[in-house]
Design a protein around this motif. Structure first.
Motif, short mmCIF file in Angstrom:
data_model
loop_
_atom_site.label_atom_id
_atom_site.label_comp_id
_atom_site.label_asym_id
_atom_site.label_seq_id
_atom_site.Cartn_x
_atom_site.Cartn_y
_atom_site.Cartn_z
N ILE A 158 31.02 18.24 13.33
CA ILE A 158 31.29 17.03 13.81
C ILE A 158 32.14 16.19 12.83
CG2 ILE A 158 30.15 14.61 14.15
CD1 ILE A 158 27.54 16.38 14.88
N GLY A 159 32.11 16.56 11.76
CA GLY A 159 33.11 15.91 10.70
C GLY A 159 33.06 14.38 10.32
N ASN A 160 34.06 13.83 10.31
CA ASN A 160 34.08 12.37 9.74
C ASN A 160 33.39 11.51 10.89
OD1 ASN A 160 35.46 13.10 7.60
ND2 ASN A 160 37.44 12.93 8.47
N ASN A 161 33.33 12.11 11.93
CA ASN A 161 32.56 11.15 13.18
C ASN A 161 31.03 11.25 13.09
OD1 ASN A 161 35.08 10.44 14.30
ND2 ASN A 161 35.16 12.54 15.40
N LEU A 162 30.63 11.91 12.13
CA LEU A 162 28.91 11.85 12.05
C LEU A 162 28.24 10.72 11.83
CD1 LEU A 162 26.57 14.06 11.72
CD2 LEU A 162 26.83 14.00 9.28
N ASN A 163 28.97 9.81 11.10
CA ASN A 163 28.43 8.45 10.77
C ASN A 163 28.39 7.58 11.81
OD1 ASN A 163 27.85 7.61 7.62
ND2 ASN A 163 29.73 8.86 7.74
N GLN A 164 29.16 7.77 12.79
CA GLN A 164 29.04 6.98 14.26
C GLN A 164 27.90 7.05 14.86
OE1 GLN A 164 32.79 7.58 16.42
NE2 GLN A 164 33.92 7.62 14.43
N HIS A 165 27.05 8.39 14.82
CA HIS A 165 25.86 8.34 15.61
C HIS A 165 24.54 7.96 14.79
CE1 HIS A 165 28.30 10.71 18.43
NE2 HIS A 165 29.04 11.35 17.20
N PHE A 166 24.65 7.14 13.84
CA PHE A 166 23.41 6.74 13.22
C PHE A 166 23.39 5.20 13.12
CE2 PHE A 166 23.74 11.28 12.02
CZ PHE A 166 22.25 11.63 11.85
N LYS A 167 22.27 4.55 13.40
CA LYS A 167 22.09 3.36 13.40
C LYS A 167 20.81 3.40 12.30
CE LYS A 167 19.00 2.28 17.09
NZ LYS A 167 18.84 1.15 18.37
N GLN A 168 20.79 2.59 11.29
CA GLN A 168 19.68 2.34 10.46
C GLN A 168 18.39 1.97 11.06
OE1 GLN A 168 19.83 4.32 7.49
NE2 GLN A 168 21.72 4.71 8.20
N ILE A 169 17.51 3.07 11.01
CA ILE A 169 16.11 2.75 11.37
C ILE A 169 15.18 2.44 10.37
CG2 ILE A 169 16.50 3.74 13.64
CD1 ILE A 169 14.91 6.17 12.67
N LYS A 170 14.38 1.39 10.31
CA LYS A 170 13.18 1.31 9.18
C LYS A 170 11.98 1.88 9.25
CE LYS A 170 11.12 -2.63 6.62
NZ LYS A 170 12.05 -2.38 5.31
N ILE A 171 11.90 3.19 8.61
CA ILE A 171 10.61 3.58 8.56
C ILE A 171 10.03 3.73 7.23
CG2 ILE A 171 9.55 5.88 8.73
CD1 ILE A 171 11.35 6.49 10.97
N ASN A 172 9.07 3.04 6.72
CA ASN A 172 8.69 2.88 5.34
C ASN A 172 8.13 4.19 4.71
OD1 ASN A 172 9.03 -0.02 5.11
ND2 ASN A 172 7.27 -0.59 6.23
N ASP A 173 7.48 4.96 5.46
CA ASP A 173 6.92 6.22 4.91
C ASP A 173 7.23 7.34 6.03
OD1 ASP A 173 5.56 8.19 3.76
OD2 ASP A 173 3.68 7.22 3.82
N TRP A 174 8.18 8.12 5.88
CA TRP A 174 8.52 9.12 6.69
C TRP A 174 7.47 10.01 6.66
CZ3 TRP A 174 12.62 10.29 9.86
CH2 TRP A 174 13.51 9.18 9.98
N SER A 175 6.65 10.16 5.88
CA SER A 175 5.80 11.32 5.77
C SER A 175 4.42 11.03 6.54
CB SER A 175 5.09 11.48 4.35
OG SER A 175 4.35 10.45 3.68
N ASN A 176 4.42 9.80 6.96
CA ASN A 176 3.20 9.09 8.04
C ASN A 176 3.64 9.34 9.62
OD1 ASN A 176 1.40 7.71 9.16
ND2 ASN A 176 0.52 6.58 7.40
N ALA A 177 3.03 10.32 10.14
CA ALA A 177 3.37 10.44 11.60
C ALA A 177 3.26 9.04 12.40
CB ALA A 177 2.43 11.54 12.17
N LYS A 178 2.14 8.32 11.95
CA LYS A 178 2.15 7.10 12.61
C LYS A 178 3.31 5.95 12.73
CE LYS A 178 -2.91 6.82 12.51
NZ LYS A 178 -3.98 6.22 11.93
#
Length: 350
Positions: A158-178
């Motif tokens: 994907i190269g330099n275009n990779l960043n375009q596909h992410f918007k920052q999502i807020k997840i306080n604890d990625w280890s918690n499935a909930k």
């Protein structure tokens, strides 16, 4: 006439010595035989099946073995480094890059041309062995390290275009499935979008040869061998399709967890220029062991691999003697399974 040493067709330069029994163990054979089978297909001018993205959609097509290797199969420079690091990917990760099944190198320079994960799979599996041949499928079991390599491959494609596909999502604890499940649709959808974004520069990623038997029996079909190659984009797309993106799910399946791992690796790369694969895999387990990323059974994989060559593989069992050479079959050490012995000993019950 001097006795010929055991070897595999086409593997003339490699880090394995096929004259030694230790090079014919199960773990070694399961990656070296597929590489040899590729060389054999190339010698017969037969392309491999290619599971990739074309015109914005997942497609079954074909690809030449020379493109899979990144070098002509007839080149004297062709070198097979089994269980090695595809070093061009080291710059994408914190810590040590895991090894992949086979790295194709140019002998004179040591340059890594292609890093391939290899999965030698039986056709049919237990979920499809009672069905018609056209519905046969193979189970594929994927290691966590495979996902590390997939993330690296997508970064490159994907190269330099990779960043375009992410918007920052807020997840306080990625280890918690909930905490993760409410965002799961976005995560899985992003993986699908990334698979399509990688189309232009996608590369062969995973080698999946199939060996076909007659139903559930241990007897090889007359036409029994073929090669399927997944591109990095095709395999990422496959993961997105088999993941559960229902935010109301009771738990995170292995397939969905794999999509989360892949998303987190790529997102962290966008933020930091590298990703910590060990930390991601260890901390985002969701109460499931990390011994494998996921498994997908034959009645699932069939629809992604279905074609005439899955129904009737292109290489016959009579040709195996042209691939395993110099009596190499005598150095094999197959697993001895009690259930298999009983199944193949009907005289015990007469």
């Amino acid at each position: 006439m001097p006795k010929k040493a055991p070897k595999l067709f086409g593997l003339n330069k490699t880090n394995r010595d096929f004259s030694k029994k230790t090079s014919w163990g199960k773990n070694q054979f399961n990656s070296s035989f597929p590489a040899s089978l590729c060389c054999y297909l190339a010698s017969k001018n037969i392309d491999a099946n290619y599971l990739a993205i074309k015109d914005g959609t997942y497609t079954h097509t074909t690809i030449g073995i020379d493109k899979v290797f990144g070098l002509s199969s007839k080149s004297p420079e062709l070198y097979f480094a089994f269980e090695s690091q595809h070093t061009p990917f080291q710059k994408y990760v914190f810590g040590a890059l895991p090894r992949t099944d086979v790295v194709i190198q140019k002998e004179s320079t040591g340059a890594c041309l292609s890093g391939l994960e290899v999965k030698l799979t039986a056709l049919p599996d237990n979920t499809t062995c009672t069905l018609n041949d056209c519905l046969y499928g193979s189970e594929i079991v994927v290691r966590p390290d495979t996902i590390v390599y997939l993330a690296c491959a997508l970064i490159l494609s994907i190269g330099n275009n990779l960043n375009q596909h992410f918007k920052q999502i807020k997840i306080n604890d990625w280890s918690n499935a909930k905490n993760v499940l409410p965002k799961i649709k976005y995560i899985v959808d992003t993986i699908e979008k990334l698979s399509l974004a990688a189309e232009k520069n996608q590369k062969p990623f995973l080698l999946q040869p199939v060996w076909k038997t007659i139903g559930k029996s241990p007897v090889l079909a007359d036409q029994c061998l073929d090669i399927f190659v997944w591109s990095d984009a095709g395999f990422a797309n496959f993961i997105s399709k088999i993941s559960n993106k229902d935010p109301n799910a009771n738990n995170i399946t292995r397939q969905t967890r794999t999509a989360i791992w892949l998303y987190k690796m790529l997102n962290d790369f966008c933020l930091n220029g590298k990703f910590d694969h060990e930390k991601i895999i260890d901390s985002l387990s969701y109460n499931t062991k990390n011994d494998k990323a996921f498994a997908s059974v034959g009645n699932v994989t069939n629809s992604y691999m279905s074609c005439k060559r899955l129904e009737t593989p292109i290489i016959s069992k009579a040709e195996i003697k042209n691939i395993i050479l110099g009596g190499g079959q005598n150095l094999l050490s197959p697993e001895r399974r009690f259930d298999a012995i009983i199944f193949n000993s009907p005289e015990l019950f007469k």
